[in-house]
Design an enzyme around this catalytic site. Structure first.
Site, PDB file in Angstrom:
ATOM      1  CB  THR A 125     -25.041  -5.778 -33.576  1.00 31.18           C
ATOM      2  OG1 THR A 125     -25.487  -4.434 -33.404  1.00 31.18           O
ATOM      3  CG2 THR A 125     -26.188  -6.629 -34.090  1.00 31.18           C
ATOM      4  CB  VAL A 155     -25.904  -8.950 -28.787  1.00 33.15           C
ATOM      5  CG1 VAL A 155     -27.284  -9.541 -28.520  1.00 33.15           C
ATOM      6  CG2 VAL A 155     -25.617  -7.791 -27.834  1.00 33.15           C
ATOM      7  CG  HIS A 156     -25.042 -12.962 -34.120  1.00 32.23           C
ATOM      8  ND1 HIS A 156     -26.236 -13.503 -34.544  1.00 32.23           N
ATOM      9  CD2 HIS A 156     -24.081 -13.585 -34.855  1.00 32.23           C
ATOM     10  CE1 HIS A 156     -26.004 -14.411 -35.484  1.00 32.23           C
ATOM     11  NE2 HIS A 156     -24.698 -14.483 -35.690  1.00 32.23           N
ATOM     12  CB  ILE A 157     -20.903 -14.175 -30.584  1.00 27.94           C
ATOM     13  CG1 ILE A 157     -20.407 -13.825 -31.996  1.00 27.94           C
ATOM     14  CG2 ILE A 157     -20.060 -15.302 -29.982  1.00 27.94           C
ATOM     15  CD1 ILE A 157     -19.007 -13.232 -32.035  1.00 27.94           C
TER      16      ILE A 157
END
Ligand code: HEM
Ligand code: SF4
Lengths: 336, 214
Positions: free
Chosen positions: B166, B169-171
């Site tokens: 997660t 993906v966030h970065i």
């Protein structure tokens, strides 16, 4: 660690450990529970040879002393008073300690490279110098054997006197046992002796006598002769069909490489997406954004139109802006 | 930097300080945790001063992360509930990925992707805390039965995996959508950015501004 060249398994290691000197016979310790008198000479011998001095325990109404295995008591005699259905009382005494599994759960679970090794002769040894104190060996062991010392936060258990065995001697407990209840030799020889003892016991009326060498952990290098092999649980909870828990298998098994790969692939996919699709560039500021807010108050059409048209927030924000000057440069029906 | 003629405030100084403290804590947790996760990553124990220190420090940093994370999470629940044009946005995920932003519906402060990140972390960090405490030696593990510790170890590894993916993906999303990182480093976004990526939020902010002025 006594021989660093006949290691057949090494914790947290994915390449073969050094094992050219592996033309070694598998050894085994055989504990004939029916011959044990509970004198605890083996516990004392273990302390002596291994230079261990556990705290003096307390009496809690049984003969077990200490109450449990500790980081400084690697073997403990467990006493069970078992009453059979026909009213017979049996006093069962089992010497508890590491079983030196052929498939050791402790080694499977250990995350520290080389902190647990298995020698070609079958002994499972803790190289406590590499131990990090996480306790995963306790989580992995099907027999609840390893203990972490409160003094140094390292894990300890019976070494099967790997230092003595390496020098051609039998383990200290074996040497000291006054009734020959504990014997030591090649696994083959010990199995043959055990068969014989089981035959004797059967002849004396113990119909369920048998050898405890559980296949679920690939066999063990500490074996028992039990008068009630059909119900090992009777002997202070010796598990009937021990094996590495499926939870431990799932935790330490194929899930790990798969999860690791997915993490890597996700990051890689990001790189590829960026170089193929490109970033979402910062939208250019519309000319009206540059004007002070006081002048934007009269921008009447702004809210009404932007809600109605889902496309109104275009990729290029200057296009979707509805200031009057903008509209002149982009007449309605233009390139939108 | 407060709201001004061409900027909108998105994160307060406290939000930003919290976010980057959390980011550092998460990085240290992920690196030290992965070290125990698989032998291939064991060298990462050195990020926390060697294998034994990594083992000792990891759970304490975990507790710090939990406190910071939920302090942030409770204040953002409202903005992370699904609604508005979220379903339509998700249907058009192809347009999102192919940067065809002009086809996308307007959305609020967070898009469904960001909301998914939020909920994935709300759940996985809770599981990490509970399972982590059960595994925690020498303090807590001794109070739990071994079969439970086994289950917790499996859950901890699985939820750490979910959390790490997660965050990757966030970065990536932050690097992909230009102008986002500045929202969390400096606190503001341009009005154009806000209207483009979070139209409903921008409108709400601007309406509030107008109301305040009158
Ligand atoms: C929330 C509080 C947390 C606590 C109390 C905690 C506790 C623990 C403990 C006790 C261990 C065993 C190793 C050791 O003793 O140091 C561990 C391992 C691990 N932790 Fe955490 N942790 C927490 C948060 C996290 C987070 C946020 C992540 C992910 C970024 C993470 C990833 C891992 C991983 C990957 C392992 C190795 C698991 C394995 O061996 O399969 N932990 N954690
Ligand atoms: S009995 Fe436990 S500690 Fe001994 S080898 Fe088997 S798994 Fe390891």
């Amino acid at each position: 660690m006594n021989n660093s060249q006949n290691i057949i398994a090494r914790s947290a290691t994915t390449t073969p450990p050094p094992q050219v000197r592996n033309d070694v016979e598998e050894v085994a310790k055989l504990i004939d529970v029916s011959k044990c008198i509970g004198c605890k000479a083996c516990q004392v011998a273990c302390m002596e040879w291994n230079d261990l001095r556990d705290d003096v325990g307390d009496c809690h109404g049984t003969y077990d002393n200490p109450r449990d295995l500790t980081a400084e008591s690697w073997t403990v005699m467990r006493f069970t008073e078992y009453e059979s259905s026909d009213g017979d009382l049996e006093w069962l005494i089992r010497k508890d300690g590491c079983m030196h599994c052929a498939e050791p759960g402790c080694l499977t679970a250990c995350p520290a490279p080389g902190a647990i090794v298995q020698y070609a002769n079958g002994i499972v040894d803790f190289d406590s110098n590499h131990c990090i104190g996480c306790g995963y060996c306790i989580t992995g062991c099907p027999f609840d054997i390893p203990r972490i010392s409160p003094k140094d936060n390292k894990s300890y258990k019976c070494t099967l006197c790997s230092d003595r065995v390496n020098a051609g001697m039998e383990p200290a407990c074996v040497k000291t046992c006054p009734t020959n209840c504990i014997e030591f030799g090649s696994k083959k020889d010990m199995l043959a002796r055990a068969e014989k003892r089981v035959g004797d016991l059967k002849a004396r009326g113990f119909r369920d006598a048998g050898i405890y060498d559980p296949a679920g952990v690939g066999g063990t290098h500490v074996m028992y002769v039990l008068h009630h092999a059909d119900d090992p649980n009777r002997y202070a909870g010796l598990p009937k069909d021990p094996r590495i828990s499926p939870l431990v298998g799932a935790w330490k098994g194929i899930t790990k490489p798969i999860m690791s790969a997915i993490i890597g692939i996700t990051a890689f996919a990001g790189v590829i997406h960026y170089v193929t699709k490109g970033p979402k560039e910062e939208p250019e500021e519309a000319p009206d954004d540059a004007t002070p807010p006081a002048n934007r108050g009269g921008d009447a059409g702004h809210d009404a139109s932007s809600g109605a048209d889902p496309h109104s927030l275009g990729y290029d924000a200057t296009r979707s802006s509805r200031s009057s000057s903008d509209a002149q440069r982009h007449p309605p029906g233009g390139d939108r | 930097m407060k709201t001004s003629h061409n900027r909108l405030q998105r994160y307060s100084p406290l939000d930003r300080a919290n976010h980057w403290t959390m980011a550092m804590a998460f990085l240290l947790l992920a690196l030290s945790g992965l070290a125990f996760f698989h032998p291939a990553f064991f060298f990462l124990t050195h990020t926390l001063g060697g294998p034994v220190w990594a083992r000792i420090l990891h759970p304490f940093i975990g507790v710090v992360l939990v406190l910071l994370f939920y302090a942030m999470a409770v204040r953002h629940v409202r903005n992370n509930l699904l609604g508005g044009n979220d379903v339509q946005w998700m249907r058009q995920i192809g347009d999102v990925l192919n940067n065809r932003d002009d086809k996308l519906p307007e959305i609020g402060k967070y898009n469904p992707g960001q909301k998914l990140v939020y909920w994935a972390l709300v759940v996985s960090i809770a599981v990490l805390l509970i399972s982590g405490v059960i595994m925690w030696r020498p303090w807590f593990a001794g109070y739990f039965p071994i079969p439970l510790i086994r289950f917790a170890s499996l859950l901890h590894a699985l939820s750490a995996f979910v959390a790490i993916v997660t965050i990757v993906v966030h970065i990536y999303a932050a690097l992909w959508v230009k102008g986002s990182v500045r929202a969390m480093t400096r606190g503001w976004v341009t009005r154009a950015w806000a209207r483009h990526h979070h139209g409903l939020w921008a409108r709400e902010k601007e309406e509030n501004e107008r109301r305040e002025r009158h």
